[in-house]
Scaffold this active site. Structure first.
Site, PDB file in Angstrom:
ATOM      1  N   ASP A   1       0.843  -1.197   0.000  1.00  0.00           N
ATOM      2  CA  ASP A   1       0.000   0.000   0.000  1.00  0.00           C
ATOM      3  C   ASP A   1       0.889   1.261   0.000  1.00  0.00           C
ATOM      4  OD1 ASP A   1      -2.168   1.750   0.107  1.00  0.00           O
ATOM      5  OD2 ASP A   1      -2.439   1.525   2.280  1.00  0.00           O
TER       6      ASP A   1
ATOM      7  N   HIS B   1      -2.439   0.936  11.873  1.00  0.00           N
ATOM      8  CA  HIS B   1      -2.207  -0.471  11.544  1.00  0.00           C
ATOM      9  C   HIS B   1      -0.734  -0.722  11.276  1.00  0.00           C
ATOM     10  CE1 HIS B   1      -3.586   1.943   8.064  1.00  0.00           C
ATOM     11  NE2 HIS B   1      -2.458   1.532   7.536  1.00  0.00           N
TER      12      HIS B   1
ATOM     13  N   GLN C   1      -2.934  -5.147   6.307  1.00  0.00           N
ATOM     14  CA  GLN C   1      -2.732  -4.039   7.256  1.00  0.00           C
ATOM     15  C   GLN C   1      -3.616  -4.294   8.472  1.00  0.00           C
ATOM     16  OE1 GLN C   1      -3.654  -1.266   4.047  1.00  0.00           O
ATOM     17  NE2 GLN C   1      -1.806  -0.095   4.510  1.00  0.00           N
TER      18      GLN C   1
ATOM     19  N   ARG D   1       3.162  13.128  10.203  1.00  0.00           N
ATOM     20  CA  ARG D   1       1.846  12.976   9.572  1.00  0.00           C
ATOM     21  C   ARG D   1       1.170  11.769  10.223  1.00  0.00           C
ATOM     22  NH1 ARG D   1      -0.241   9.763   5.535  1.00  0.00           N
ATOM     23  NH2 ARG D   1      -1.737  10.695   4.094  1.00  0.00           N
TER      24      ARG D   1
ATOM     25  N   ASP E   1      -1.054   9.238  10.104  1.00  0.00           N
ATOM     26  CA  ASP E   1      -1.807   8.571   9.044  1.00  0.00           C
ATOM     27  C   ASP E   1      -3.075   7.920   9.594  1.00  0.00           C
ATOM     28  OD1 ASP E   1      -1.792   7.380   6.263  1.00  0.00           O
ATOM     29  OD2 ASP E   1      -1.839   5.556   7.467  1.00  0.00           O
TER      30      ASP E   1
ATOM     31  N   GLU F   1      -4.026  13.439   9.430  1.00  0.00           N
ATOM     32  CA  GLU F   1      -4.610  12.997   8.163  1.00  0.00           C
ATOM     33  C   GLU F   1      -5.994  12.453   8.504  1.00  0.00           C
ATOM     34  OE1 GLU F   1      -5.139  10.116   4.577  1.00  0.00           O
ATOM     35  OE2 GLU F   1      -4.552   9.382   6.531  1.00  0.00           O
TER      36      GLU F   1
ATOM     37  N   HIS G   1      -1.044  12.054  -2.730  1.00  0.00           N
ATOM     38  CA  HIS G   1      -0.854  10.704  -3.262  1.00  0.00           C
ATOM     39  C   HIS G   1      -2.146   9.899  -3.220  1.00  0.00           C
ATOM     40  CE1 HIS G   1      -0.716  10.095   1.012  1.00  0.00           C
ATOM     41  NE2 HIS G   1      -0.816   8.802   0.828  1.00  0.00           N
ATOM     42  N   ASP G   2      -3.159  10.409  -2.483  1.00  0.00           N
ATOM     43  CA  ASP G   2      -4.433   9.709  -2.393  1.00  0.00           C
ATOM     44  C   ASP G   2      -5.449  10.312  -3.367  1.00  0.00           C
ATOM     45  OD1 ASP G   2      -3.710   7.782  -0.540  1.00  0.00           O
ATOM     46  OD2 ASP G   2      -4.099   9.114   1.155  1.00  0.00           O
TER      47      ASP G   2
HETATM   48  C1  GLC Z   1      -3.707   6.898   4.470  1.00  0.00           C
HETATM   49  C2  GLC Z   1      -2.736   7.016   3.331  1.00  0.00           C
HETATM   50  C3  GLC Z   1      -3.156   6.096   2.239  1.00  0.00           C
HETATM   51  C4  GLC Z   1      -3.204   4.687   2.746  1.00  0.00           C
HETATM   52  C5  GLC Z   1      -4.054   4.583   4.008  1.00  0.00           C
HETATM   53  C6  GLC Z   1      -3.839   3.281   4.713  1.00  0.00           C
HETATM   54  O1  GLC Z   1      -4.966   7.310   4.111  1.00  0.00           O
HETATM   55  O2  GLC Z   1      -2.643   8.341   2.907  1.00  0.00           O
HETATM   56  O3  GLC Z   1      -2.309   6.200   1.125  1.00  0.00           O
HETATM   57  O4  GLC Z   1      -3.725   3.825   1.784  1.00  0.00           O
HETATM   58  O5  GLC Z   1      -3.717   5.589   4.928  1.00  0.00           O
HETATM   59  O6  GLC Z   1      -2.583   3.299   5.357  1.00  0.00           O
END
Ligand code: GLC
Length: 582
Positions: A119, A162, A230, A260, A262, A304, A372-373
């Site tokens: 991922d 995770h 994950q 960050r 996540d 995030e 990136h998302d």
């Molecule tokens: C966050 C990341 C993303 C990832 C997700 C799971 O949203 O920005 O790219 O797939 O977490 O870790």
């Protein structure tokens, strides 16, 4: 027993604020008393180990708590391998970033990922090791030091929710280790899985439906919000909190300036809820902050939380006044910028900005056009009618429009998300694309916050069709840097030249104007002629999202800072003006 959160500070009570925040969450846990001792020891050891130069940064930032909100603070997000092959290569490319005007680097996960699909590195096999293909912890330390010497900063992902199935904790759980089983949420009965699922959403309905993965060796199902590899960590176990805080302290002492956080919304789970954005999660984030305050107070936390705006605010400015994250992705403003472009109507952006004024002296939004998302439209639910959001989603997937994006994950109950490189979303190339690029970047850089760019957009890189062949279509917009195009663009040559010229000019104009500090006033409205006006005090920004010229009220501004030309009576189609007031 432990006193109030305000009691922190001196070495004797270094853990007090942290423990006071955690106590309501963990007081019934059988290991809580032991965990408190371990937490205190951990904070003392990390504080002791913090290097002199990093303490100096902490001290400087104490006097400048919104250090990331200056007008010249521009972020740049990228995969290290796709940008520069590895960390040594990155060092060699710092000149490119400097010349662009970037001051905050956000390399996407650099930690050791699990083998195979990870991922994009968000399945972490070891939180304290760097992916050997990229370099080592010492390389990160060297880059951080180099950046600090240049007045720049380093952001790093901390994947809190995770870890990878390959991680030693997960492997131990699979081998029957009772302690490590307690790090995860394992459910024995199918009925129990169904009971949880009833309240939950799906993040990747196409490629990873459901939130649990059957693992026979565990004797049941393990909670996996994202991909099956994950495994969600169980934050109701204080050992998980301690482990993850220890990871943050480790990297803070390597020299990371911004973490960050996540997938922050997912940490705490409670049946009967969507298990997102729960008050316990906000408390955990505030506790991570308290832990950092005791060791590395100058390090900022970036949330995030890709949620509706009202759900994001508590990560930045909790109602109880506690200090939590300093920065958060402004996905509401991001989506509203795109709806303005698709519909011509910037009113939702004005609404979002009104609803997201910040009160604290140490917080700012991270503003961005894409990352990136995927672009998730649901951030605007309740502000923009669902049908309009669906139209925007279709628009950027190319339905009868210039846009060359794609749909991402078929969500039956929500507008489908969108993927694509910035230039491709704006039409690819040509004069109209460039005008839209200038408009979108010009408005982005005028919003109150800290802007973050995504690698390659500065030279108008198109979609990566080969990447899109991956199972996860987000690779459409995570290409490798095209250095041939970049170097030509730097010589004002080739298809990237105009994009680069626009990018550099806007960043340079912003950097030189105190009106664009995150804390400086910002009032937005849509004029009777349908022009977006953002009043930043000494600068009036006017933006036209329509495909025809519109009359303007110059509001005391005369000269356009971007062209140095006096403003006229109208603004052209897709035009943008930054009018300096005398
Ligand atoms: C966050 C990341 C993303 C990832 C997700 C799971 O949203 O920005 O790219 O797939 O977490 O870790």
């Amino acid at each position: 027993m432990w006193g109030s959160p305000a009691a922190g500070g001196g070495p004797a009570d270094r853990g007090a604020a942290l423990i006071a925040l955690l106590d309501p969450l963990y007081r019934d846990h059988p290991h809580w008393a032991d965990e408190q001792v371990r937490l205190r020891g951990m904070l003392d050891a990390a504080a002791e180990a913090r290097a002199y130069d990093l303490r100096t940064l902490d001290r400087d930032r104490a006097g400048d708590p919104r250090w990331f909100g200056t007008p010249d603070m521009i972020g740049y997000s990228f995969y290290v391998d796709r940008f520069a092959r590895n960390l040594s290569g990155l060092q060699l490319r710092l000149g490119w970033l400097n010349r662009l005007g970037v001051r905050l680097l956000h390399p996407l996960p650099m930690t050791l990922p699990q083998a195979g699909d990870s991922d994009g590195g968000f399945a972490v096999a070891d939180y304290r090791a760097v992916d050997p293909r990229l370099g080592s912890v010492d390389d990160v330390r060297a880059i951080a030091r180099d950046l600090h010497e240049r007045g720049m900063a380093l952001a790093m992902d901390c994947v809190l929710n995770h870890c990878a199935r390959d991680h030693a904790w997960a492997q131990a759980a699979l081998a029957g280790d009772a302690d490590k089983r307690g790090y995860f949420r394992i459910v024995a009965q199918a009925e129990e899985v169904a009971a949880w699922e009833a309240g939950l959403d799906e993040v990747f309905p196409d490629t990873a439906p459901g939130n649990f993965t059957h693992e026979p060796a565990l004797g049941g199902w393990v909670w996996t919000t994202f991909y099956p590899f994950q495994w969600d960590l169980d934050w109701s176990n204080p050992a998980v909190f301690r482990e993850m805080l220890d990871v943050l302290l480790f990297w803070a002492n390597v020299g990371v300036d911004v973490f960050r956080l996540d997938s922050a919304p997912y940490l705490w789970k409670r049946q009967g809820t969507a298990s997102r954005n729960l008050p316990e999660t906000h408390r955990l984030v505030a506790a991570l902050r308290a832990g950092l305050d005791a060791v590395a107070p100058g390090v900022a936390l970036l949330a995030e939380a890709i949620e509706q705006t009202r759900e994001v605010l508590p990560y930045l400015e909790p109602a109880d006044g506690s200090r939590a994250c300093q920065i958060a992705y402004h996905n509401g403003a991001m989506a509203a910028l795109w709806t303005a472009l698709a519909t011509g109507d910037a009113a939702p952006l004005v609404t979002v900005l009104d609803q997201t004024r910040l009160a604290r002296a140490d917080t700012a939004w991270l503003t961005y056009l894409r990352c990136h998302d995927d672009i998730i439209w649901t951030a605007l639910r309740g502000i923009v009618p669902e049908a309009v959001l669906r139209d925007c989603s279709a628009f950027f997937a190319g339905a009868g429009s210039y846009a060359q994006g794609r749909s991402f994950q078929a969500r039956a109950d929500a507008p489908v998300a969108t993927v694509g490189m910035l230039a491709s979303l704006l039409g690819g190339e040509g004069a109209a694309t460039l005008a839209r690029y200038r408009l979108m970047l010009g408005v982005l850089l005028a919003l109150p916050g800290m802007p973050m760019l995504y690698m390659g957009d500065e030279i108008g890189l198109p979609n990566d069709e080969a990447g899109a062949a991956a199972l996860d279509a987000r690779w459409l917009h995570r290409p490798a840097m095209d250095w041939t195009r970049a170097e030509a663009a730097a010589n004002d040559d080739g298809p990237g030249a105009s994009f680069l010229r626009i990018t550099r000019a806007l960043i340079a104009a912003r950097a030189g104007s105190p009106a664009f500090a995150a804390a400086a006033p910002a009032r937005a409205e849509v004029t009777a002629d349908g022009v977006l006006a953002i009043d930043r005090g000494d600068v009036l920004v006017l933006a036209n999202f329509h495909d025809a010229a519109r009359p303007i009220d110059r509001g005391g501004g005369r000269v356009d800072m971007l062209t140095c030309a006096p403003a006229g009576e109208t603004i052209p189609a897709y035009g943008i003006l930054w009018l300096a007031r005398d």
